[in-house]
Design a protein around this motif. Structure first.
Motif, PDB file in Angstrom:
ATOM      1  N   ARG A 219       0.835  -1.204   0.000  1.00 32.01           N
ATOM      2  CA  ARG A 219       0.000   0.000   0.000  1.00 32.01           C
ATOM      3  C   ARG A 219       0.870   1.255   0.000  1.00 32.01           C
ATOM      4  N   GLN A 220       1.950   1.246   0.810  1.00 33.79           N
ATOM      5  CA  GLN A 220       2.874   2.378   0.827  1.00 33.79           C
ATOM      6  C   GLN A 220       3.467   2.618  -0.559  1.00 33.79           C
ATOM      7  N   ALA A 221       3.889   1.554  -1.225  1.00 30.34           N
ATOM      8  CA  ALA A 221       4.500   1.682  -2.554  1.00 30.34           C
ATOM      9  C   ALA A 221       3.494   2.237  -3.561  1.00 30.34           C
ATOM     10  N   GLU A 222       2.268   1.764  -3.516  1.00 32.48           N
ATOM     11  CA  GLU A 222       1.247   2.232  -4.460  1.00 32.48           C
ATOM     12  C   GLU A 222       0.926   3.701  -4.251  1.00 32.48           C
ATOM     13  N   ILE A 223       0.762   4.108  -2.993  1.00 31.62           N
ATOM     14  CA  ILE A 223       0.460   5.508  -2.702  1.00 31.62           C
ATOM     15  C   ILE A 223       1.635   6.395  -3.103  1.00 31.62           C
ATOM     16  N   ALA A 224       2.852   5.941  -2.836  1.00 30.50           N
ATOM     17  CA  ALA A 224       4.036   6.721  -3.192  1.00 30.50           C
ATOM     18  C   ALA A 224       4.176   6.843  -4.710  1.00 30.50           C
ATOM     19  N   ALA A 225       3.915   5.763  -5.449  1.00 30.44           N
ATOM     20  CA  ALA A 225       3.997   5.818  -6.908  1.00 30.44           C
ATOM     21  C   ALA A 225       2.946   6.770  -7.469  1.00 30.44           C
ATOM     22  N   LEU A 226       1.751   6.737  -6.911  1.00 30.71           N
ATOM     23  CA  LEU A 226       0.716   7.678  -7.349  1.00 30.71           C
ATOM     24  C   LEU A 226       1.105   9.120  -7.036  1.00 30.71           C
ATOM     25  N   ALA A 227       1.715   9.345  -5.882  1.00 29.66           N
ATOM     26  CA  ALA A 227       2.180  10.693  -5.542  1.00 29.66           C
ATOM     27  C   ALA A 227       3.248  11.148  -6.532  1.00 29.66           C
ATOM     28  N   GLY A 228       4.137  10.226  -6.920  1.00 28.61           N
ATOM     29  CA  GLY A 228       5.156  10.557  -7.917  1.00 28.61           C
ATOM     30  C   GLY A 228       4.552  10.894  -9.266  1.00 28.61           C
TER      31      GLY A 228
ATOM     32  N   THR B 235      16.683   1.625   1.795  1.00 22.50           N
ATOM     33  CA  THR B 235      16.364   2.804   1.000  1.00 22.50           C
ATOM     34  C   THR B 235      15.498   2.421  -0.201  1.00 22.50           C
ATOM     35  N   PRO B 236      14.394   3.144  -0.417  1.00 20.16           N
ATOM     36  CA  PRO B 236      13.524   2.815  -1.546  1.00 20.16           C
ATOM     37  C   PRO B 236      14.193   3.149  -2.879  1.00 20.16           C
ATOM     38  N   ILE B 237      13.787   2.429  -3.911  1.00 18.98           N
ATOM     39  CA  ILE B 237      14.241   2.700  -5.278  1.00 18.98           C
ATOM     40  C   ILE B 237      13.108   3.449  -5.965  1.00 18.98           C
TER      41      ILE B 237
ATOM     42  N   PRO C  87      11.023   3.782 -15.667  1.00 18.03           N
ATOM     43  CA  PRO C  87      11.595   2.559 -15.095  1.00 18.03           C
ATOM     44  C   PRO C  87      12.664   1.920 -15.980  1.00 18.03           C
ATOM     45  N   SER C  88      13.632   1.287 -15.341  1.00 19.85           N
ATOM     46  CA  SER C  88      14.731   0.660 -16.076  1.00 19.85           C
ATOM     47  C   SER C  88      14.359  -0.717 -16.618  1.00 19.85           C
ATOM     48  N   SER C  89      13.267  -1.292 -16.136  1.00 19.99           N
ATOM     49  CA  SER C  89      12.847  -2.610 -16.613  1.00 19.99           C
ATOM     50  C   SER C  89      11.332  -2.700 -16.577  1.00 19.99           C
TER      51      SER C  89
ATOM     52  N   VAL D 153       6.332   6.290 -13.130  1.00 20.92           N
ATOM     53  CA  VAL D 153       7.142   6.258 -11.915  1.00 20.92           C
ATOM     54  C   VAL D 153       7.031   4.869 -11.307  1.00 20.92           C
ATOM     55  N   ARG D 154       8.184   4.281 -10.964  1.00 22.45           N
ATOM     56  CA  ARG D 154       8.212   2.973 -10.291  1.00 22.45           C
ATOM     57  C   ARG D 154       8.844   3.159  -8.926  1.00 22.45           C
ATOM     58  N   VAL D 155       8.188   2.618  -7.906  1.00 19.81           N
ATOM     59  CA  VAL D 155       8.696   2.667  -6.538  1.00 19.81           C
ATOM     60  C   VAL D 155       8.865   1.242  -6.051  1.00 19.81           C
ATOM     61  N   GLN D 156      10.060   0.924  -5.588  1.00 18.30           N
ATOM     62  CA  GLN D 156      10.335  -0.403  -5.030  1.00 18.30           C
ATOM     63  C   GLN D 156      10.770  -0.232  -3.586  1.00 18.30           C
ATOM     64  N   LEU D 157      10.098  -0.959  -2.690  1.00 16.58           N
ATOM     65  CA  LEU D 157      10.410  -0.913  -1.266  1.00 16.58           C
ATOM     66  C   LEU D 157      10.881  -2.286  -0.817  1.00 16.58           C
ATOM     67  N   SER D 158      11.877  -2.302   0.044  1.00 20.87           N
ATOM     68  CA  SER D 158      12.383  -3.555   0.607  1.00 20.87           C
ATOM     69  C   SER D 158      12.576  -3.376   2.096  1.00 20.87           C
ATOM     70  N   SER D 159      12.366  -4.443   2.818  1.00 17.95           N
ATOM     71  CA  SER D 159      12.540  -4.404   4.262  1.00 17.95           C
ATOM     72  C   SER D 159      12.827  -5.817   4.761  1.00 17.95           C
ATOM     73  N   ILE D 160      13.194  -5.899   6.009  1.00 21.27           N
ATOM     74  CA  ILE D 160      13.416  -7.181   6.659  1.00 21.27           C
ATOM     75  C   ILE D 160      12.347  -7.335   7.741  1.00 21.27           C
ATOM     76  N   ALA D 161      11.536  -8.362   7.621  1.00 24.44           N
ATOM     77  CA  ALA D 161      10.474  -8.615   8.599  1.00 24.44           C
ATOM     78  C   ALA D 161      11.032  -9.440   9.756  1.00 24.44           C
ATOM     79  N   ARG D 162      10.809  -8.982  10.950  1.00 20.40           N
ATOM     80  CA  ARG D 162      11.183  -9.722  12.156  1.00 20.40           C
ATOM     81  C   ARG D 162       9.940 -10.486  12.618  1.00 20.40           C
ATOM     82  N   LEU D 163       9.994 -11.786  12.490  1.00 17.82           N
ATOM     83  CA  LEU D 163       8.844 -12.623  12.810  1.00 17.82           C
ATOM     84  C   LEU D 163       9.024 -13.245  14.190  1.00 17.82           C
ATOM     85  N   PRO D 164       7.988 -13.199  15.024  1.00 13.36           N
ATOM     86  CA  PRO D 164       8.121 -13.631  16.425  1.00 13.36           C
ATOM     87  C   PRO D 164       8.594 -15.073  16.605  1.00 13.36           C
TER      88      PRO D 164
END
Length: 150
Positions: free
Chosen positions: A50-59, A88-90, A95-97, A107-118
């Motif tokens: 959802r964050q990526a979609e909203i950010a891409a629309l804002a872009g 850091t988001p791309i 877009p390059s691809s 506009v393409r927005v790519q987000l990456s993170s590390i999920a800490r699972l309990p």
């Protein structure tokens, strides 16, 4: 071999339910832990998507108003009120691809993170990587529109 006493023990069923329960408890706890981790991972992925979609629309909206795309996307990500993105988001204008590669109105927005699972964190300190992307662009009459989300 065991005689009469061994035969009577084999027929005795007292306590068998608690024995079976005790033997199955680790498997039940593991299943509950894996289920919990799967739900947590899925929720984090959906929030990031959802964050990526909203950010891409804002872009894309910034494109239509001749504003700086990267700064607008960064501001949108920072103001989202969601958990911080660990990596850091791309942000790509043109877009390059992909099917819209090189299109300056996309506009393409790519987000990456590390999920800490309990549950998984009990066995490993490494988290589970999550990566999402969204693409938005300008269509007729310079109107921002979401094109694709992965």
């Amino acid at each position: 071999m065991f005689g009469q006493h061994g035969l009577s023990l084999a027929k005795d069923r007292a306590g068998s339910l608690s024995t079976v329960t005790a033997l199955l408890m680790p498997a039940l706890m593991a299943a509950a832990g894996i289920t919990s981790d799967t739900l947590q991972w899925s929720l984090q992925q959906r929030i990031m998507q959802r964050q990526a979609e909203i950010a891409a629309l804002a872009g894309a909206e910034a494109l239509s108003q001749n504003r700086a795309v990267a700064e607008t996307v960064q501001a949108q990500l920072a103001s989202g009120g969601q958990p911080a993105i660990a990596i850091t988001p791309i942000i790509e204008q043109g877009p390059s691809s992909g099917p819209f590669a090189g299109d300056p109105l996309v506009v393409r927005v790519q987000l990456s993170s590390i999920a800490r699972l309990p549950f998984a964190s009990l066995f490993s300190s490494a988290g589970v990587p999550i990566s999402v992307e969204a693409t938005a662009g300008l269509v007729e009459e310079r109107t921002a529109m979401a094109i694709a989300g992965h």
